[in-house]
Write an enzyme that holds these catalytic residues in place. Structure first.
Site, PDB file in Angstrom:
ATOM      1  CD  GLU A  40      -2.390   1.264   2.845  1.00 55.16           C
ATOM      2  OE1 GLU A  40      -1.778   0.798   3.832  1.00 55.16           O
ATOM      3  OE2 GLU A  40      -3.499   1.805   2.936  1.00 55.16           O
ATOM      4  CE  LYS A 119      -7.051   1.329   3.712  1.00 51.98           C
ATOM      5  NZ  LYS A 119      -5.857   1.917   4.361  1.00 51.98           N
ATOM      6  CB  CYS A 154      -3.820  -1.401   4.773  1.00 51.43           C
ATOM      7  SG  CYS A 154      -2.685  -1.292   6.186  1.00 51.43           S
TER       8      CYS A 154
HETATM    9  N1  LIG Z   1      -2.807   1.963   6.427  1.00 52.32           N
HETATM   10  C1  LIG Z   1      -3.658   1.296   7.181  1.00 52.32           C
HETATM   11  O1  LIG Z   1      -4.749   0.959   6.744  1.00 52.32           O
HETATM   12  C2  LIG Z   1      -3.189   0.972   8.564  1.00 52.32           C
HETATM   13  C3  LIG Z   1      -4.077  -0.033   9.261  1.00 52.32           C
HETATM   14  C4  LIG Z   1      -3.622  -0.302  10.652  1.00 52.32           C
HETATM   15  O2  LIG Z   1      -2.616   0.211  11.120  1.00 52.32           O
HETATM   16  C5  LIG Z   1      -4.423  -1.228  11.476  1.00 52.32           C
HETATM   17  O3  LIG Z   1      -5.479  -1.680  11.034  1.00 52.32           O
HETATM   18  O4  LIG Z   1      -3.993  -1.517  12.605  1.00 52.32           O
END
Ligand SMILES: NC(=O)CCC(=O)C(=O)O
Length: 274
Positions: A40, A119, A154
């Site tokens: 990502e 996303k 993510c």
């Molecule tokens: N970039 C993200 O989506 C980070 C997600 C995260 O840090 C978490 O779910 O814990």
């Protein structure tokens, strides 16, 4: 099917241009793989919120160009991770000229754009990505020879209903690109295995290495089979994790242990029936 996950280091000391060139080189080195995956927001770093607006690109911007070329030179399917995309029109909360999205690009081995995923679950609660970017609305699957990819990014990993939706749409290999922090590495590994077991699907979860915006990244990209076995796991640093998968294992797992067929849909809330 050979898959290579490029766990690139996203450190502040390197410019976006340099990292883009390096990522393209790493993709080219994976010629012989069928599928290559990047993480990502690897141009900026997933926690480098101040960079999102500054480094945002139109869909067909410099990262698109570099990744389309790298995919065709390597002759691979390329899940090119995600970019901060400035959409042509829209007007999101902090976007200025147009909405910002956390956008995944997937290219075919001839360098054609095969899919775009924006996303859906933005991270940060009331700050960061959650206020700077707009949310996508559409689930995305991509048909490859031998398997269908389901695409997620993510923080999406925490929302099982998204993955069930992908499975209902035919996904057999769930690909998650991430910039997951070291602080919550235990969640990453656990959730990757859970998504594989509950959906009886392969999970390919590709994170970043390095530290940006003061947030050390977890690395530990992971490949899990439909039975929940970890086939390969990276360390903390920059690394390419390559694994050979048998896509037929999804069908055999679903046939031999047909738990997905036992789903009960449309349950009533408590107190509905008196
Ligand atoms: N970039 C993200 O989506 C980070 C997600 C995260 O840090 C978490 O779910 O814990």
């Amino acid at each position: 099917m050979r898959a290579s996950l490029i766990q690139i280091a996203v450190d502040e000391g390197e410019s976006v241009d340099s990292r883009r060139r390096r990522a393209a080189g790493l993709v080219r080195e994976q010629a012989g793989s069928d599928l290559v995956v990047l993480p990502e927001l690897w141009t900026t770093g997933a926690f480098a919120y101040e960079e999102f607006g500054r480094e945002a690109e139109p869909l067909e911007g410099p990262t698109y160009e570099a990744m389309a070329k790298a995919a065709s030179e390597a002759g691979v399917w390329l899940h090119a991770g995600s970019i901060p995309e400035r959409a042509a029109s829209g007007g999101g909360p902090a976007a200025g000229d147009g909405s910002l999205y956390n956008t995944t690009l997937v290219f075919s081995p001839s360098g054609e754009l095969a899919a775009v995923y924006r996303k859906i679950h933005r991270f940060g609660f009331d700050k960061g990505e959650a206020v700077l970017m707009d949310a996508g609305r559409d689930l995305v699957t991509v048909r490859l020879p031998g398997t269908t990819l389901g695409v997620a990014t993510c923080y999406d990993l925490r929302f099982p209903e998204l993955f069930r939706g992908l499975v209902d749409a035919g996904a057999e290999t769930l690909v998650i690109s991430a910039g997951w922090p070291e602080r919550r590495r235990a969640h990453w590994t656990l959730l990757a295995q859970a998504r594989a077991v509950e959906n009886q699907a392969f999970v390919l979860a590709c994170g970043t290495a390095g530290t940006h915006a003061g947030v050390p990244q977890a690395g530990h990209s992971i490949v899990v089979d439909p039975w929940g076995e970890v086939l390969a796991e990276a360390g903390a640093g920059e690394e390419v994790l390559t694994v050979d998968l048998d896509p037929a294992k999804v069908a055999t797992t679903r046939d031999q242990f047909p738990a997905l067929k036992d789903r009960v849909l449309g349950l009533e809330p408590p107190g509905h029936r008196r």
